[in-house]
Design an enzyme around this catalytic site. Structure first.
Site, short mmCIF file in Angstrom:
data_model
loop_
_atom_site.label_atom_id
_atom_site.label_comp_id
_atom_site.label_asym_id
_atom_site.label_seq_id
_atom_site.Cartn_x
_atom_site.Cartn_y
_atom_site.Cartn_z
N GLY A 84 0.76 -1.24 0.00
CA GLY A 84 0.00 0.00 0.00
C GLY A 84 0.80 1.29 0.00
O GLY A 84 0.24 2.37 0.16
N CYS A 103 9.71 -3.16 -10.51
CA CYS A 103 11.05 -3.01 -9.93
C CYS A 103 11.96 -4.09 -10.52
O CYS A 103 12.75 -4.69 -9.80
CB CYS A 103 11.02 -3.01 -8.41
N1 SAM Z 1 2.12 -1.03 -5.16
C1 SAM Z 1 2.54 -1.74 -3.97
C2 SAM Z 1 3.18 -0.75 -3.02
O1 SAM Z 1 3.71 0.28 -3.49
O2 SAM Z 1 3.16 -0.97 -1.80
C3 SAM Z 1 3.48 -2.88 -4.30
C4 SAM Z 1 2.85 -3.85 -5.27
S1 SAM Z 1 3.81 -5.32 -5.52
C5 SAM Z 1 4.96 -4.80 -6.68
C6 SAM Z 1 2.71 -6.28 -6.48
C7 SAM Z 1 1.53 -6.84 -5.71
O3 SAM Z 1 0.67 -7.53 -6.64
C8 SAM Z 1 1.89 -7.87 -4.63
O4 SAM Z 1 1.32 -7.49 -3.42
C9 SAM Z 1 1.25 -9.17 -5.14
O5 SAM Z 1 0.78 -9.98 -4.10
C10 SAM Z 1 0.10 -8.63 -5.98
N2 SAM Z 1 -0.42 -9.55 -7.00
C11 SAM Z 1 0.18 -10.64 -7.52
N3 SAM Z 1 -0.63 -11.21 -8.45
C12 SAM Z 1 -1.73 -10.43 -8.53
C13 SAM Z 1 -2.92 -10.50 -9.31
N4 SAM Z 1 -3.11 -11.46 -10.19
N5 SAM Z 1 -3.86 -9.54 -9.12
C14 SAM Z 1 -3.66 -8.54 -8.21
N6 SAM Z 1 -2.57 -8.44 -7.44
C15 SAM Z 1 -1.61 -9.37 -7.60
#
Ligand code: SAM
Length: 318
Positions: free
Chosen positions: A124, A243
């Site tokens: 988040g 990233c």
């Molecule tokens: N935007 C967040 C932040 O700044 O704190 C970080 C996001 S992280 C790069 C990507 C997120 O996508 C992870 O929490 C992961 O669990 C979630 N995720 C993975 N597969 C997904 C899907 N099919 N649909 C939605 N979210 C997904």
């Protein structure tokens, strides 16, 4: 005796050689070997930068402002523990976050009153920043597919005083079908192989990485970006970021979208207030990519910032 850190995987090092400019290679390797200062963003939903600075100073912490981002500060990494013990931390007056990550909501530029989607949102960091930029006015839908991460996201939104969020525990790939053309702006901070988070101080950081993992993530990213595109209103903006360094997770994902939707998508120029960047690649190995991909930006890792990739896409008005 010098401390010897474990070496990063050979395949990853040769990927860096192919992607990053040769002149930046040493700075990039420093980024993987040293701990960076701790950066944090003022939560303007709860406090001003001046008030937070004064409050931390009363705890004997002396944060340094980041000159190009008025809500960002840094402290030496040795102060991180003390920072997390402060009352300001408990009250959600700031959010600890890498500087590169802070740039994503800044580029998306959400406005108060708009309808925004964060399609892969946990834990988040960027959702809370979006809510702050929106001044808690409008609608912010946040989607996360992994249950424990969804609850971490909920805790962070609550702690940071976000009042405009509607939360969805679901696969982001289903959102487009359920909510076509609903959002003014969408952030897709895609799940990725997290190459920019590798640290030689923590070999676990790359324990699950392999070229196969990169391909697996790319498959998921294609589904997510297609869903985001369907959910975006005409005239809306989509920010895609990861990233990771791999072009398979970045330029190739966008190249596919741009070729599939044609004139409906237009890459926008991104101007960042930093110098450690390079334009997106328009060629990868034997493949020529969409020429507009040079408008995407790769943040080059250094002793302050993690690597990051950002692309801003506008959906044509009609
Ligand atoms: N935007 C967040 C932040 O700044 O704190 C970080 C996001 S992280 C790069 C990507 C997120 O996508 C992870 O929490 C992961 O669990 C979630 N995720 C993975 N597969 C997904 C899907 N099919 N649909 C939605 N979210 C997904």
């Amino acid at each position: 005796m010098p401390i010897l850190f474990p070496e990063l995987p050979d395949e990853f090092l040769s990927l860096l050689n192919e992607v990053l400019p040769p002149a930046h290679k040493d700075a990039a390797l420093v980024s993987f070997t040293r701990e960076k200062p701790v950066f944090f963003r003022v939560n303007t939903l709860r406090i001003t930068a001046e008030q937070l600075q004064r409050q931390l100073e009363s705890d004997n912490l002396w944060p340094r402002p980041v000159p190009w981002l008025s809500v960002a500060f840094s402290l030496a990494v040795a102060d991180k523990r003390a920072l997390t013990k402060t009352e300001a931390c408990q009250k959600g007056f700031f959010y600890i976050q890498n500087l590169s990550s802070m740039l994503a909501p800044w580029v998306l530029d959400p406005q108060p009153g708009e309808t925004i989607l964060d399609l892969a949102a946990a834990p988040g960091g960027k959702s809370t920043q979006i809510a702050a930029l929106m001044k808690n006015e409008g609608r912010l839908s946040v989607v996360e597919a992994v249950k424990p991460r969804f609850f971490k996201l909920k805790a962070n939104l609550d702690q940071q005083g976000v009042e405009i969020a509607r939360m969805f525990l679901m696969d982001g790939r289903a959102v487009g079908r359920k909510c076509p053309q609903m959002f003014d702006r969408i952030l897709l901070d895609a799940p990725c192989s997290s190459e920019a988070r590798f640290s030689r101080l923590d070999p676990e950081s790359w324990a699950h990485w392999s070229p196969r993992k990169v391909k697996e993530m790319a498959r998921k990213q294609k589904g997510l970006i297609a869903s985001a595109w369907t959910s975006l209103k005409q005239g809306g903006m989509l920010l895609y970021c990861t990233c990771s360094f791999s072009p398979e997770e970045n330029e190739l994902i966008l190249d596919r979208l741009l070729r599939r939707v044609g004139d409906e998508a237009q890459l926008e120029e991104i101007t960042l207030p930093i110098e450690n960047t390079q334009p997106g690649l328009t060629r990868w190995r034997d493949k020529t990519l969409h020429p507009d991909l040079c408008k995407a930006v790769r943040i080059l890792p250094d002793e302050m910032m993690d690597g990051f990739f950002l692309a801003l896409i506008r959906k044509a008005a009609s």
